[in-house]
Design a protein around this motif. Sequence first.
Motif: not given
Length: 314
Positions: A153-181
């Motif tokens: 979970f220590g790694n997860s904190v870092v990975q989640t923060a780095l991934t979810m702070t990236l700019p999306l520019c309006g994209k919101n369609q995730v081609d998957h069945f759950f949110c993954e890095v």
Amino acid sequence: MERANDSAFSGFILLGFSNQPQLETALFVVILIIYFLSCLGNGAIILLSMMDPHLHTPMYFFLSNLSFMDLCLTTCTVPQTLANFKGKDKTITYGGCVTQLFIALGLGGVECVLLSVMAYDRYVAVCRPLHYMVIVHPQLCLQLVVTAWLTGFGNSVVQTALTMTLPLCGKNQVDHFFCEVPVMLKLACTNTSVNETEVFTVSTFFLVVPLSLILVSYGHITRAVLKIKSAQGRQKAFGTCGSHLMVVIIFFGTLISMYLQPPSSYSQDVNKSIALFYTLVTPLLNPLIYTLRNKEVKGALRRQMRRILDLRQS
């Protein structure tokens, strides 16, 4: 995260297998059955490990932690997946996506470390049986499990923060069945080479290193088993080790193919199929392979059933 350009960003759309509606219907039934059996098997292991004094050993302490982790992993992803497969609304809120990513990533890291800990436990039990209780004492067991959870979970904190702070520019369609890095990185509208390098480095630590330790441990176990004079004893030991390694290879193999391969190596449908293995199949196989076939667990189950029947009769 820099979300959509307007302030009305409501979340992400999990596409899943929406381009194949008939497949989604079939998968809904299969996933529901697997989820039910997984909850049943892992729940039984946790309850038996707590209730039966004969199972208050280091091995079952690790196994009950593995079962609890598998229960959390499937519950983190499966209900949302089933809801998306069955209904027309395939959205997940931003907070829900962050939570799902954080929990799934953390639990995946925990399992990688925990499986290597369990391999070490089996190595000591087989190769140094006379010193087993001295080496694998309760305090060490607790320290190893706490280390696994904190590391994951220590790694997860870092990975989640780095991934979810990236700019999306309006994209919101995730081609998957759950949110993954790896999938969330594809949504970013900026250069993600630094993130991909960081994910590759961390994945190497969590996948290659534990897998190497597991293989080394089972190598020593195999050498010890070959010294057993009884052919029947050797066959039984190899059968047990083989089934354990099968689960390990499925789990680590699918994760390695997802996290240590270039993003363009597989089609997204293949990646989704791979993800089904480590989020669904492995949590189902773990209690079947590691625990429910053991004589100790079968004995504990019979004792608890007799206890329930005696209580009802009285």
